[in-house]
Design a protein around this motif. Structure first.
Motif, PDB file in Angstrom:
ATOM      1  N   VAL A 159     -55.116   7.738  -3.600  1.00 34.29           N
ATOM      2  CA  VAL A 159     -55.243   9.039  -2.959  1.00 34.29           C
ATOM      3  C   VAL A 159     -56.734   9.276  -2.741  1.00 34.29           C
ATOM      4  O   VAL A 159     -57.500   9.370  -3.696  1.00 34.29           O
ATOM      5  N   ALA A 160     -57.151   9.322  -1.490  1.00 29.51           N
ATOM      6  CA  ALA A 160     -58.560   9.553  -1.142  1.00 29.51           C
ATOM      7  C   ALA A 160     -58.700  10.973  -0.617  1.00 29.51           C
ATOM      8  O   ALA A 160     -58.036  11.354   0.349  1.00 29.51           O
ATOM      9  N   VAL A 161     -59.555  11.746  -1.281  1.00 27.21           N
ATOM     10  CA  VAL A 161     -59.796  13.133  -0.883  1.00 27.21           C
ATOM     11  C   VAL A 161     -61.257  13.253  -0.459  1.00 27.21           C
ATOM     12  O   VAL A 161     -62.155  12.825  -1.179  1.00 27.21           O
ATOM     13  N   THR A 162     -61.484  13.807   0.727  1.00 29.39           N
ATOM     14  CA  THR A 162     -62.837  14.053   1.218  1.00 29.39           C
ATOM     15  C   THR A 162     -63.112  15.547   1.115  1.00 29.39           C
ATOM     16  O   THR A 162     -62.354  16.356   1.665  1.00 29.39           O
ATOM     17  N   THR A 163     -64.174  15.916   0.416  1.00 31.87           N
ATOM     18  CA  THR A 163     -64.524  17.318   0.208  1.00 31.87           C
ATOM     19  C   THR A 163     -65.209  17.881   1.447  1.00 31.87           C
ATOM     20  O   THR A 163     -65.609  17.126   2.332  1.00 31.87           O
ATOM     21  N   PRO A 164     -65.381  19.199   1.516  1.00 34.14           N
ATOM     22  CA  PRO A 164     -66.100  19.783   2.660  1.00 34.14           C
ATOM     23  C   PRO A 164     -67.540  19.278   2.794  1.00 34.14           C
ATOM     24  O   PRO A 164     -68.114  19.340   3.877  1.00 34.14           O
ATOM     25  N   ALA A 165     -68.116  18.752   1.709  1.00 29.59           N
ATOM     26  CA  ALA A 165     -69.479  18.202   1.767  1.00 29.59           C
ATOM     27  C   ALA A 165     -69.454  16.726   2.166  1.00 29.59           C
ATOM     28  O   ALA A 165     -70.451  16.028   2.016  1.00 29.59           O
ATOM     29  N   ASN A 166     -68.318  16.240   2.653  1.00 32.76           N
ATOM     30  CA  ASN A 166     -68.116  14.846   3.083  1.00 32.76           C
ATOM     31  C   ASN A 166     -68.284  13.843   1.952  1.00 32.76           C
ATOM     32  O   ASN A 166     -68.658  12.695   2.185  1.00 32.76           O
ATOM     33  N   GLU A 167     -67.982  14.242   0.742  1.00 32.32           N
ATOM     34  CA  GLU A 167     -67.976  13.324  -0.395  1.00 32.32           C
ATOM     35  C   GLU A 167     -66.541  12.827  -0.565  1.00 32.32           C
ATOM     36  O   GLU A 167     -65.621  13.621  -0.767  1.00 32.32           O
ATOM     37  N   GLU A 168     -66.353  11.523  -0.450  1.00 33.61           N
ATOM     38  CA  GLU A 168     -65.006  10.963  -0.606  1.00 33.61           C
ATOM     39  C   GLU A 168     -64.800  10.550  -2.059  1.00 33.61           C
ATOM     40  O   GLU A 168     -65.577   9.782  -2.614  1.00 33.61           O
ATOM     41  N   ILE A 169     -63.738  11.072  -2.646  1.00 36.54           N
ATOM     42  CA  ILE A 169     -63.397  10.774  -4.034  1.00 36.54           C
ATOM     43  C   ILE A 169     -62.038  10.090  -4.019  1.00 36.54           C
ATOM     44  O   ILE A 169     -61.082  10.597  -3.428  1.00 36.54           O
ATOM     45  N   THR A 170     -61.962   8.945  -4.664  1.00 35.28           N
ATOM     46  CA  THR A 170     -60.741   8.149  -4.658  1.00 35.28           C
ATOM     47  C   THR A 170     -60.082   8.198  -6.029  1.00 35.28           C
ATOM     48  O   THR A 170     -60.736   7.999  -7.049  1.00 35.28           O
ATOM     49  N   TYR A 171     -58.791   8.452  -6.036  1.00 38.80           N
ATOM     50  CA  TYR A 171     -57.989   8.472  -7.250  1.00 38.80           C
ATOM     51  C   TYR A 171     -56.931   7.387  -7.111  1.00 38.80           C
ATOM     52  O   TYR A 171     -56.306   7.281  -6.053  1.00 38.80           O
ATOM     53  N   GLN A 172     -56.721   6.621  -8.169  1.00 38.50           N
ATOM     54  CA  GLN A 172     -55.751   5.530  -8.085  1.00 38.50           C
ATOM     55  C   GLN A 172     -54.843   5.536  -9.307  1.00 38.50           C
ATOM     56  O   GLN A 172     -55.250   5.941 -10.396  1.00 38.50           O
ATOM     57  N   ALA A 173     -53.626   5.058  -9.095  1.00 39.52           N
ATOM     58  CA  ALA A 173     -52.659   4.891 -10.173  1.00 39.52           C
ATOM     59  C   ALA A 173     -51.833   3.647  -9.852  1.00 39.52           C
ATOM     60  O   ALA A 173     -51.638   3.299  -8.697  1.00 39.52           O
ATOM     61  N   VAL A 174     -51.355   3.017 -10.898  1.00 38.68           N
ATOM     62  CA  VAL A 174     -50.492   1.843 -10.739  1.00 38.68           C
ATOM     63  C   VAL A 174     -49.104   2.224 -11.212  1.00 38.68           C
ATOM     64  O   VAL A 174     -48.924   2.732 -12.318  1.00 38.68           O
ATOM     65  N   ARG A 175     -48.123   1.995 -10.366  1.00 39.76           N
ATOM     66  CA  ARG A 175     -46.722   2.274 -10.708  1.00 39.76           C
ATOM     67  C   ARG A 175     -46.018   0.945 -10.870  1.00 39.76           C
ATOM     68  O   ARG A 175     -46.092   0.066 -10.010  1.00 39.76           O
ATOM     69  N   SER A 176     -45.356   0.776 -12.002  1.00 37.75           N
ATOM     70  CA  SER A 176     -44.662  -0.477 -12.293  1.00 37.75           C
ATOM     71  C   SER A 176     -43.181  -0.376 -11.974  1.00 37.75           C
ATOM     72  O   SER A 176     -42.589   0.713 -11.992  1.00 37.75           O
ATOM     73  N   ASN A 177     -42.598  -1.526 -11.725  1.00 35.33           N
ATOM     74  CA  ASN A 177     -41.162  -1.615 -11.432  1.00 35.33           C
ATOM     75  C   ASN A 177     -40.429  -1.807 -12.739  1.00 35.33           C
ATOM     76  O   ASN A 177     -40.410  -2.879 -13.308  1.00 35.33           O
ATOM     77  N   TYR A 178     -39.846  -0.755 -13.227  1.00 35.32           N
ATOM     78  CA  TYR A 178     -39.101  -0.847 -14.485  1.00 35.32           C
ATOM     79  C   TYR A 178     -37.798  -0.104 -14.378  1.00 35.32           C
ATOM     80  O   TYR A 178     -37.594   0.695 -13.534  1.00 35.32           O
TER      81      TYR A 178
END
Length: 178
Positions: A159-178
Motif C-alpha cells: 500500500v503506497a500512500v503519497t502525502t500532500p507534501a509529495n512524500e511517498e510512504i510504502t506499507y507492506q504485509a505478507v499474506r500466507s496461504n493457510y
C-alpha cells in the motif's frame, strides 16, 4: 516647611535607563528573536509533516485491515479448512497474470488479489464516499503480487500512500496461504 518638602522632591535624581542599558537590552531582544526564528518557528513545519505521516498510516492501516480480512485466493475455500489452494490435494491458486478483479464490484471483493490496482478514486467498502473525499490531497495505490510465483504460497501486499507534501510512504504485509 512646605517649601523644604517640595525642594527635597525636586532634588531627587530622576530614574530611567542609560544609553548603555538600552543598547544591551536591544541586543538581548535581538538575540532572542534570532533564536526564535531559527529554532522554534521551523518546528511548525515539522509538526505538519508529522500529522500528514500519521494520517498516511491511518489510511494505509484501514486499507490493510480490510484486505487482511479477505480470503487468500479466489480458489481458497471461503470457510477455511483444508486443502488450501495449491496444496497437493487442493485446486490451483490464481495465476500471477490473473491477479486483480474477478469481475466483482468494490463492495463484493472476496479475496486479497481483488485489491490489486485499488487507488484513491475507488469507493470505500459499504460507502459512497471515496478515499479522495475522506483524505483530500492524499494518493493511494495498492498492489498485490506473489513473493514466489512457483509456489504461490505467499502474497506481498503493498500500500503506497503519497502525502500532500509529495512524500511517498510504502506499507507492506505478507499474506500466507493457510
Amino acid at each position: 516647611m512646605l517649601r523644604n518638602i517640595q525642594f527635597h522632591r525636586l532634588s531627587q535624581p530622576t530614574r530611567g535607563f542609560t544609553l548603555i542599558e538600552l543598547v544591551i537590552g536591544m541586543m538581548v531582544i535581538g538575540i532572542a528573536i534570532v533564536m526564535l526564528t531559527s529554532m522554534l518557528f521551523p518546528q511548525a513545519d515539522r509538526a505538519a509533516s508529522t500529522l500528514q505521516r500519521v494520517r498516511s498510516a491511518e489510511l494505509a492501516h484501514s486499507v490493510m485491515n480490510e484486505i487482511w480480512g479477505k480470503r487468500y485466493d479466489q480458489n481458497t475455500n471461503p470457510n477455511g479448512g483444508i486443502p488450501a489452494c495449491n496444496a497437493p490435494t487442493g485446486i490451483a491458486c490464481t495465476t500471477e497474470s490473473a491477479l486483480g478483479l474477478d469481475g466483482e464490484s468494490r463492495d463484493t471483493f472476496n479475496d486479497v488479489d481483488d485489491y490489486h490496482g485499488l487507488d484513491e478514486t475507488d469507493n470505500m467498502l459499504d460507502s459512497s464516499q471515496t478515499y479522495t473525499q475522506a483524505y483530500p490531497r492524499y494518493q493511494l495505490q495498492v498492489s498485490v503480487e506473489y513473493l514466489d510465483a512457483a509456489t504461490k504460497a505467499q502474497k506481498l501486499i503493498t500500500v503506497a500512500v503519497t502525502t500532500p507534501a509529495n512524500e511517498e510512504i510504502t506499507y507492506q504485509a505478507v499474506r500466507s496461504n493457510y
